[in-house]
Design a protein around this motif. Structure first.
Motif, PDB file in Angstrom:
ATOM      1  N   TRP A   1       0.516  -1.256   0.065  1.00 54.63           N
ATOM      2  CA  TRP A   1      -0.135  -0.549   0.219  1.00 54.63           C
ATOM      3  C   TRP A   1       0.989   1.286  -0.173  1.00 54.63           C
ATOM      4  O   TRP A   1       0.750   2.423  -0.543  1.00 54.63           O
ATOM      5  CB  TRP A   1      -1.186  -0.637   1.220  1.00 54.63           C
ATOM      6  CG  TRP A   1      -2.066  -0.997   1.621  1.00 54.63           C
ATOM      7  CD1 TRP A   1      -2.679  -1.935   0.135  1.00 54.63           C
ATOM      8  CD2 TRP A   1      -2.451  -1.598   1.915  1.00 54.63           C
ATOM      9  NE1 TRP A   1      -3.445  -2.693   0.465  1.00 54.63           N
ATOM     10  CE2 TRP A   1      -3.489  -2.804   1.295  1.00 54.63           C
ATOM     11  CE3 TRP A   1      -2.891  -1.448   3.902  1.00 54.63           C
ATOM     12  CZ2 TRP A   1      -4.326  -3.228   2.505  1.00 54.63           C
ATOM     13  CZ3 TRP A   1      -3.455  -2.209   4.546  1.00 54.63           C
ATOM     14  CH2 TRP A   1      -4.689  -3.570   3.871  1.00 54.63           C
ATOM     15  N   LEU A   2       1.536   0.938   0.311  1.00 52.68           N
ATOM     16  CA  LEU A   2       2.838   2.610   0.615  1.00 52.68           C
ATOM     17  C   LEU A   2       3.546   2.539  -0.494  1.00 52.68           C
ATOM     18  O   LEU A   2       5.195   2.696  -0.017  1.00 52.68           O
ATOM     19  CB  LEU A   2       3.513   2.557   2.576  1.00 52.68           C
ATOM     20  CG  LEU A   2       2.520   2.988   3.366  1.00 52.68           C
ATOM     21  CD1 LEU A   2       3.614   2.683   4.710  1.00 52.68           C
ATOM     22  CD2 LEU A   2       2.020   4.050   2.694  1.00 52.68           C
ATOM     23  N   THR A   3       3.457   1.617  -1.440  1.00 56.95           N
ATOM     24  CA  THR A   3       4.492   1.569  -2.667  1.00 56.95           C
ATOM     25  C   THR A   3       4.484   2.157  -3.474  1.00 56.95           C
ATOM     26  O   THR A   3       3.197   1.284  -4.534  1.00 56.95           O
ATOM     27  CB  THR A   3       4.914   0.194  -2.746  1.00 56.95           C
ATOM     28  OG1 THR A   3       5.564  -0.318  -1.607  1.00 56.95           O
ATOM     29  CG2 THR A   3       6.175  -0.092  -3.705  1.00 56.95           C
ATOM     30  N   ASN A   4       4.701   3.259  -4.282  1.00 56.99           N
ATOM     31  CA  ASN A   4       4.213   3.456  -5.574  1.00 56.99           C
ATOM     32  C   ASN A   4       5.654   5.023  -6.313  1.00 56.99           C
ATOM     33  O   ASN A   4       6.194   5.018  -5.447  1.00 56.99           O
ATOM     34  CB  ASN A   4       3.361   4.257  -5.708  1.00 56.99           C
ATOM     35  CG  ASN A   4       3.118   5.985  -4.198  1.00 56.99           C
ATOM     36  OD1 ASN A   4       4.234   6.134  -4.573  1.00 56.99           O
ATOM     37  ND2 ASN A   4       2.381   5.572  -3.191  1.00 56.99           N
ATOM     38  N   PRO A   5       5.612   4.968  -7.237  1.00 51.52           N
ATOM     39  CA  PRO A   5       6.629   5.993  -8.027  1.00 51.52           C
ATOM     40  C   PRO A   5       6.924   6.453  -6.992  1.00 51.52           C
ATOM     41  O   PRO A   5       7.739   6.854  -7.211  1.00 51.52           O
ATOM     42  CB  PRO A   5       6.143   5.866  -9.378  1.00 51.52           C
ATOM     43  CG  PRO A   5       5.178   4.958  -9.735  1.00 51.52           C
ATOM     44  CD  PRO A   5       4.593   4.381  -9.037  1.00 51.52           C
ATOM     45  N   VAL A   6       6.022   7.650  -7.022  1.00 50.03           N
ATOM     46  CA  VAL A   6       6.606   8.754  -5.962  1.00 50.03           C
ATOM     47  C   VAL A   6       6.573   8.832  -4.361  1.00 50.03           C
ATOM     48  O   VAL A   6       7.909   9.775  -4.730  1.00 50.03           O
ATOM     49  CB  VAL A   6       4.840   9.352  -6.297  1.00 50.03           C
ATOM     50  CG1 VAL A   6       4.724  11.061  -5.412  1.00 50.03           C
ATOM     51  CG2 VAL A   6       4.110   9.620  -7.459  1.00 50.03           C
ATOM     52  N   PHE A   7       6.146   7.943  -4.296  1.00 48.31           N
ATOM     53  CA  PHE A   7       6.740   7.828  -2.646  1.00 48.31           C
ATOM     54  C   PHE A   7       8.322   6.811  -3.239  1.00 48.31           C
ATOM     55  O   PHE A   7       9.146   7.079  -2.377  1.00 48.31           O
ATOM     56  CB  PHE A   7       6.412   6.807  -2.125  1.00 48.31           C
ATOM     57  CG  PHE A   7       5.173   6.980  -1.392  1.00 48.31           C
ATOM     58  CD1 PHE A   7       4.642   8.136  -1.287  1.00 48.31           C
ATOM     59  CD2 PHE A   7       3.771   6.702  -0.548  1.00 48.31           C
ATOM     60  CE1 PHE A   7       3.294   8.739  -0.641  1.00 48.31           C
ATOM     61  CE2 PHE A   7       2.977   6.885   0.203  1.00 48.31           C
ATOM     62  CZ  PHE A   7       2.800   8.387   0.065  1.00 48.31           C
TER      63      PHE A   7
END
Length: 620
Positions: free
Chosen positions: A296-302
């Protein structure tokens, strides 16, 4: 604070992508707090998250090395830390010193000490004795204030491997080692409460001993929740428990971002420790491969923010201080200016990541001398020549800045006026305390009427008023004028006063019998006023007294409008609170202010006093 480097040190196992998300939440909190402090008053709590991650990842890496080799290769560890941290640190110090030397020499004061203590990782201790409060955002703000965090991490890197190795060798029992580490975290939290001083929170806020509980909690978690022992195949019920726990902890962390005020006593009497406990549990859930929080806390922005979080953190304050010293309309356009600052910070951080952090992280320093000699080859190419020339230019200016003797600034009109006013106010306050008559300095009532544009009736009634005025440097500047018109005004004003200091002061005045039925408050120059602070001030004043609150005129700071909206809102909700709208009254009258466009000039103090007196007399 530091990207995936630590995870890489843990060995060949999964990269915890959710930690980039956690870093992103931490750095976003800190950045928003610095850019718009009234919007996210607990954003400074991103720092304990950075320290948690440091304690967890470094301890996990060291324990794995101990288990594999029976020892810790200290020199190798230290060199890796230096290679990771020093390039960006040195780049920031050189760039900032260059800017200061060329454009803002008033900041040359203590610059050598600041640079040296940063390089030695003891800057936080220097700040305790010499630096300003982390929450003082008005005058003389240092572009290096935030670097106390890196010094604490540096001290941890230096001491912890040795201490951990001693614990493993001497104590041996893992459960006892875990207990000792957790005990150190508790001790640190206790020391924060012990050293808390509401009049000067630097010792509690900057101290390595008072802030290391976050690192120790991370280290303890690494011992009881090691990454390589966590199984991905767990029951659905266990997954559900992990997910719910993670969601609850994330919600609490975000809530405390908004409500845990940095100057509130509760923050230092367990509030920050409680926040760190919930952040630690959230980190534990993210690390577990059996839950969904990591995804859930994994994405390109983060990922992008997380990998550059170190640079973003390091460069943020210099950008803000230098930008805000040049832009005089921060208060009128806080969001627009915050976006401009954010863009500059991200651009510099990206450039640093591409051209400093990553290249030097993987650079083979054995080739350093040959590479330097190659720059001077005829066939080196224009890019290398240009890079060498730019580096040399910055280095020369940096050295000049380090040896240049700072000029002692001459006292400006504001300082002179405040000093003069403060002496007069002290003498009059002393007379009031002793019950002695306080004569009008001018000796003629007619001159007061003419000077301040008052009617004969207003001037006469003002002579009989008994008020108590509490405020910051703006009130200190105009206090002598106020007491000239209202001789029985008891004034307590101090340069740099923050809103959170007012409730205790007001209670002291009440206990000493100096809190009159009419109270004037002039606060908000040095920072935003939280709802908690406002309620504490109202409680200290009491509902039976009439409170007149002066709005802030701080066009150079982004909290101006927020402070004034809070004052207006408070007056609407409480019958005994009245607004003295100095902001609207003085807007557009540049001649009423000194060169800083914040403190009233001699002329401005006349209008400032007239406004306060006439507003109070309206209800008399």
């Amino acid at each position: 604070m530091h990207p995936s480097f630590e995870e890489q040190q843990l060995g060949k196992r999964r990269y915890i992508t959710g930690f980039d998300g956690l870093r992103s939440l931490a750095v976003i909190g800190v950045i928003v707090y610095h850019l718009l402090p009234a919007t996210l008053q607990g954003g400074y709590l991103g720092v304990p998250i950075f320290l948690l991650l440091t304690g967890y990842l470094i301890t996990g890496s060291l324990m794995k090395e101990v288990q594999r080799t029976g020892t810790i290769h200290l020199i190798k560890f230290y060199l890796k830390r230096l290679r990771r941290l020093y390039p960006v640190l040195i780049a920031m110090l050189v760039l900032s010193t260059t800017y200061i030397t060329l454009f803002q020499r008033v900041l040359l004061k203590d610059l050598r000490s600041i640079v040296v203590t940063n390089l030695l990782w003891i800057y936080n201790w220097w700040e305790i004795g010499h630096g300003q409060s982390y929450f003082d955002r008005f005058a003389g703000e240092s572009p290096f204030t935030h670097m106390w965090t890196l010094s604490i991490e540096g001290q941890f890197y230096l001491i912890w491997p040795i201490l951990l190795l001693l614990l493993v060798m001497l104590v041996k029992r893992k459960s006892l080692i875990q207990g000792i580490i957790f005990g150190l975290a508790i001790l640190s939290a206790i020391l924060m409460a012990v050293f808390y001083d509401p009049t000067n929170i630097n010792r509690a806020y900057y101290g390595s001993d008072t802030r290391s509980f976050a690192i120790f909690l991370g280290a303890w978690l690494a011992m009881v929740w090691p990454v390589d022992r966590l199984k991905s195949q767990i029951s659905k019920n266990s997954t559900r428990i992990l997910d719910v726990t993670g969601i609850v902890c994330l919600a609490i962390v975000l809530l405390l971002y908004f409500v845990l005020q940095g100057q509130a006593p509760f923050t230092y009497f367990g509030g920050m420790f409680v926040f760190t406990l919930f952040a630690m549990i959230l980190m534990a859930v993210i690390a577990h491969p059996g839950g969904h929080m990591n995804g859930w806390l994994t994405n390109p922005v983060f990922k992008w923010i997380g990998q550059r979080s170190y640079g973003i953190y390091v460069y943020q304050y210099p950008v803000m201080v230098f930008y805000e010293s040049r832009v005089r309309s921060m208060g009128d356009h806080p969001v627009l200016n915050a976006l401009a600052e954010l863009i500059i910070i991200l651009l510099i951080s990206e450039a640093s990541y591409r051209w400093i952090e990553q290249p030097l992280l993987h650079y083979d320093w054995h080739h350093a001398m040959s590479d330097v000699r190659h720059v001077f080859d005829r066939n080196a190419g224009w890019k290398k020549w240009l890079g060498a020339a730019i580096t040399a230019a910055f280095s020369i200016v940096f050295v000049v800045g380090m040896v240049l003797k700072p000029q002692t600034p001459k006292p400006n009109h504001v300082q002179t006026q405040i000093e003069k006013s403060s002496k007069q106010v002290k003498a009059r306050n002393d007379a009031i305390e002793k019950g002695q008559p306080v004569p009008n300095p001018s000796g003629k009532k007619q001159s007061i009427e003419k000077k301040y544009g008052l009617t004969k009736k207003q001037a006469t009634k003002a002579q009989t008023l008994k008020i108590t005025a509490v405020g910051d440097s703006v009130l200190a500047d105009g206090a002598a004028d106020l007491q000239e018109v209202v001789p029985n005004a008891y004034v307590n004003a101090e340069v740099g006063r923050q809103g959170y200091q007012a409730p205790a002061l007001i209670k002291q005045l009440a206990n000493k019998g100096h809190l009159n039925d009419v109270v004037v408050i002039n606060l908000g120059t040095n920072g935003a006023l939280s709802e908690q602070t406002i309620q504490q001030i109202l409680s200290a004043v009491g509902s039976k007294r009439q409170l007149y609150w002066v709005t802030a005129h701080v066009p150079t700071k982004n909290w101006q409008n927020t402070v004034n909206k809070s004052i207006q809102k408070t007056a609407q909700a409480h019958k005994n609170v009245h607004v003295i709208d100095w902001y609207s009254y003085s807007k557009g009258h540049t001649s009423w202010f000194a060169s800083d466009n914040v403190h009233p000039s001699d002329k401005g103090n006349i209008y400032y006093t007239r406004l306060i007196v006439t507003q109070i007399l309206k209800d008399r």
